[in-house]
Design a protein around this motif. Structure first.
Motif, PDB file in Angstrom:
ATOM      1  N   UNK A  41       0.880  -1.160   0.000  1.00 12.71           N
ATOM      2  CA  UNK A  41       0.000   0.000   0.000  1.00 12.71           C
ATOM      3  C   UNK A  41       0.933   1.230   0.000  1.00 12.71           C
ATOM      4  N   UNK A  42       1.298   1.684  -1.203  1.00 13.59           N
ATOM      5  CA  UNK A  42       2.314   2.730  -1.339  1.00 13.59           C
ATOM      6  C   UNK A  42       1.794   3.878  -2.204  1.00 13.59           C
ATOM      7  N   UNK A  43       1.853   5.077  -1.659  1.00 11.80           N
ATOM      8  CA  UNK A  43       1.439   6.271  -2.401  1.00 11.80           C
ATOM      9  C   UNK A  43       2.574   7.274  -2.353  1.00 11.80           C
ATOM     10  N   UNK A  44       2.828   7.935  -3.483  1.00 13.76           N
ATOM     11  CA  UNK A  44       3.881   8.959  -3.525  1.00 13.76           C
ATOM     12  C   UNK A  44       3.242  10.309  -3.824  1.00 13.76           C
ATOM     13  N   UNK A  45       3.362  11.234  -2.863  1.00 14.94           N
ATOM     14  CA  UNK A  45       2.939  12.615  -3.115  1.00 14.94           C
ATOM     15  C   UNK A  45       4.088  13.267  -3.871  1.00 14.94           C
ATOM     16  N   UNK A  46       3.797  13.750  -5.066  1.00 15.40           N
ATOM     17  CA  UNK A  46       4.886  14.077  -5.974  1.00 15.40           C
ATOM     18  C   UNK A  46       4.623  15.348  -6.765  1.00 15.40           C
ATOM     19  N   UNK A  47       5.698  15.936  -7.275  1.00 13.10           N
ATOM     20  CA  UNK A  47       5.620  17.059  -8.211  1.00 13.10           C
ATOM     21  C   UNK A  47       6.548  16.693  -9.364  1.00 13.10           C
ATOM     22  N   UNK A  48       6.033  16.679 -10.584  1.00 17.97           N
ATOM     23  CA  UNK A  48       6.796  16.081 -11.678  1.00 17.97           C
ATOM     24  C   UNK A  48       8.144  16.765 -11.924  1.00 17.97           C
ATOM     25  N   UNK A 102      13.024  -0.849  -7.722  1.00 15.91           N
ATOM     26  CA  UNK A 102      12.653  -1.975  -6.862  1.00 15.91           C
ATOM     27  C   UNK A 102      11.426  -2.712  -7.380  1.00 15.91           C
ATOM     28  N   UNK A 103      10.756  -2.133  -8.387  1.00 20.93           N
ATOM     29  CA  UNK A 103       9.541  -2.757  -8.910  1.00 20.93           C
ATOM     30  C   UNK A 103       8.388  -2.730  -7.929  1.00 20.93           C
ATOM     31  N   UNK A 104       8.287  -1.644  -7.160  1.00 24.12           N
ATOM     32  CA  UNK A 104       7.232  -1.550  -6.144  1.00 24.12           C
ATOM     33  C   UNK A 104       6.002  -0.878  -6.738  1.00 24.12           C
ATOM     34  N   UNK A 105       4.911  -1.604  -6.691  1.00 21.60           N
ATOM     35  CA  UNK A 105       3.659  -1.050  -7.199  1.00 21.60           C
ATOM     36  C   UNK A 105       3.258   0.130  -6.309  1.00 21.60           C
ATOM     37  N   UNK A 106       2.892   1.239  -6.926  1.00 18.39           N
ATOM     38  CA  UNK A 106       2.566   2.418  -6.138  1.00 18.39           C
ATOM     39  C   UNK A 106       1.645   3.334  -6.927  1.00 18.39           C
ATOM     40  N   UNK A 107       1.056   4.267  -6.190  1.00 16.09           N
ATOM     41  CA  UNK A 107       0.201   5.259  -6.841  1.00 16.09           C
ATOM     42  C   UNK A 107       0.865   6.623  -6.695  1.00 16.09           C
ATOM     43  N   UNK A 108       0.915   7.387  -7.793  1.00 13.35           N
ATOM     44  CA  UNK A 108       1.414   8.766  -7.719  1.00 13.35           C
ATOM     45  C   UNK A 108       0.244   9.697  -7.438  1.00 13.35           C
ATOM     46  N   UNK A 147       8.823  15.258  -1.962  1.00 13.60           N
ATOM     47  CA  UNK A 147       7.921  14.116  -1.932  1.00 13.60           C
ATOM     48  C   UNK A 147       7.605  13.645  -0.521  1.00 13.60           C
ATOM     49  N   UNK A 148       6.467  12.957  -0.425  1.00 12.88           N
ATOM     50  CA  UNK A 148       6.153  12.177   0.772  1.00 12.88           C
ATOM     51  C   UNK A 148       5.762  10.787   0.292  1.00 12.88           C
ATOM     52  N   UNK A 149       6.339   9.787   0.917  1.00 17.55           N
ATOM     53  CA  UNK A 149       5.959   8.399   0.624  1.00 17.55           C
ATOM     54  C   UNK A 149       5.032   7.958   1.740  1.00 17.55           C
ATOM     55  N   UNK A 150       3.835   7.517   1.369  1.00 19.22           N
ATOM     56  CA  UNK A 150       2.906   7.019   2.391  1.00 19.22           C
ATOM     57  C   UNK A 150       2.814   5.506   2.216  1.00 19.22           C
TER      58      UNK A 150
END
Ligand code: GSH
Length: 213
Positions: free
Chosen positions: A7-14, A29-35, A58-61
């Motif tokens: 359960x991985x979400x990345x708060x991001x700015x391109x 790492x091939x980690x499935x995540x949502x941007x 960024x913040x990784x949740x």
């Protein structure tokens, strides 16, 4: 991409080099995540609550728990998912070197690139030339990307972008062959297509935000 069922979400700015680091590490790492792209002019409640100290991306949740600061995020990713593409070496002395150069990049290169963007003083070249060239390549991790390579990867597009729009004179190939070799290898890495923005898009952004020299 390999799924780790996480359960991985990345708060991001391109356009953010810091976000690019976190994205690169997740891809390696091939980690499935949502941007979750963020608007820094109108910060979301999620960003403010996830990073109340700095309020920055960024913040990784991960499983509802927020981790901030790009180097700390990449380190976290490496510790939580150690099996695939280890980023930090086993040897404590080598790990210290990766942390030393990361600290150097964040304090010196970023500071002088930032000063250049603001005042066009061209100070980045001197800092870049200080990066060591004693390692085998093309990456500091040898044939595969390591922690330090991830820390530096965004500059493979950011430096040419600033150079071409604003006339930055970065260290030449002769002054800094190690870094040029690294940036060439980063640009050709399959994950770069996803983790790093296209140079033309970045140039438009730099032009609109900072203007030409
Ligand atoms: N040291 C931080 C820097 C993060 C950072 O400066 N992020 C910028 C985007 S490039 C940001 O969120 N700025 C919003 C603000 O300063 O309010 C890291 O490594 O993650």
């Amino acid at each position: 991409m390999a799924s780790h069922g996480q359960d991985v979400t990345l708060l991001t700015v391109w356009a953010s080099p810091f976000s690019m680091r976190a994205k690169f590490a997740l891809l390696l790492k091939g980690i499935e995540h949502e941007d979750l792209p963020q608007d820094l002019d109108n910060k979301s409640k999620l960003l403010l609550e996830s990073n109340p100290v700095h309020k920055k991306t960024p913040v990784l949740i991960h499983k509802g728990k927020p981790v901030s600061e790009s180097a700390i995020i990449v380190h976290y990713i490496d510790e939580v998912w150690p099996e695939t593409s280890p980023l930090l070496p086993q040897d404590a002395f080598l790990r210290a070197k990766h942390r030393f150069w990361t600290d150097f990049i964040d304090k010196k290169i970023l500071d002088s690139l930032g000063r250049f963007v603001r005042s066009s003083d061209g100070g980045a070249a001197g800092a870049l030339a200080e990066l060591g060239d004693e390692e085998e390549g093309p990456f500091f991790g040898g044939g595969s990307m390591s922690f330090l390579d991830v820390m530096l990867a965004p500059y493979a597009v950011l430096i040419p972008g600033v150079e071409q729009v604003m006339g930055l004179k970065p260290a030449s190939r002769e002054q800094c062959p190690r870094l040029h070799k690294l940036f060439g290898a980063v640009a050709e890495h399959p994950s770069a297509k996803v983790a790093l923005p296209p140079i033309d898009k970045l140039k438009e952004y730099i032009q609109a935000r900072y203007g030409s020299k």
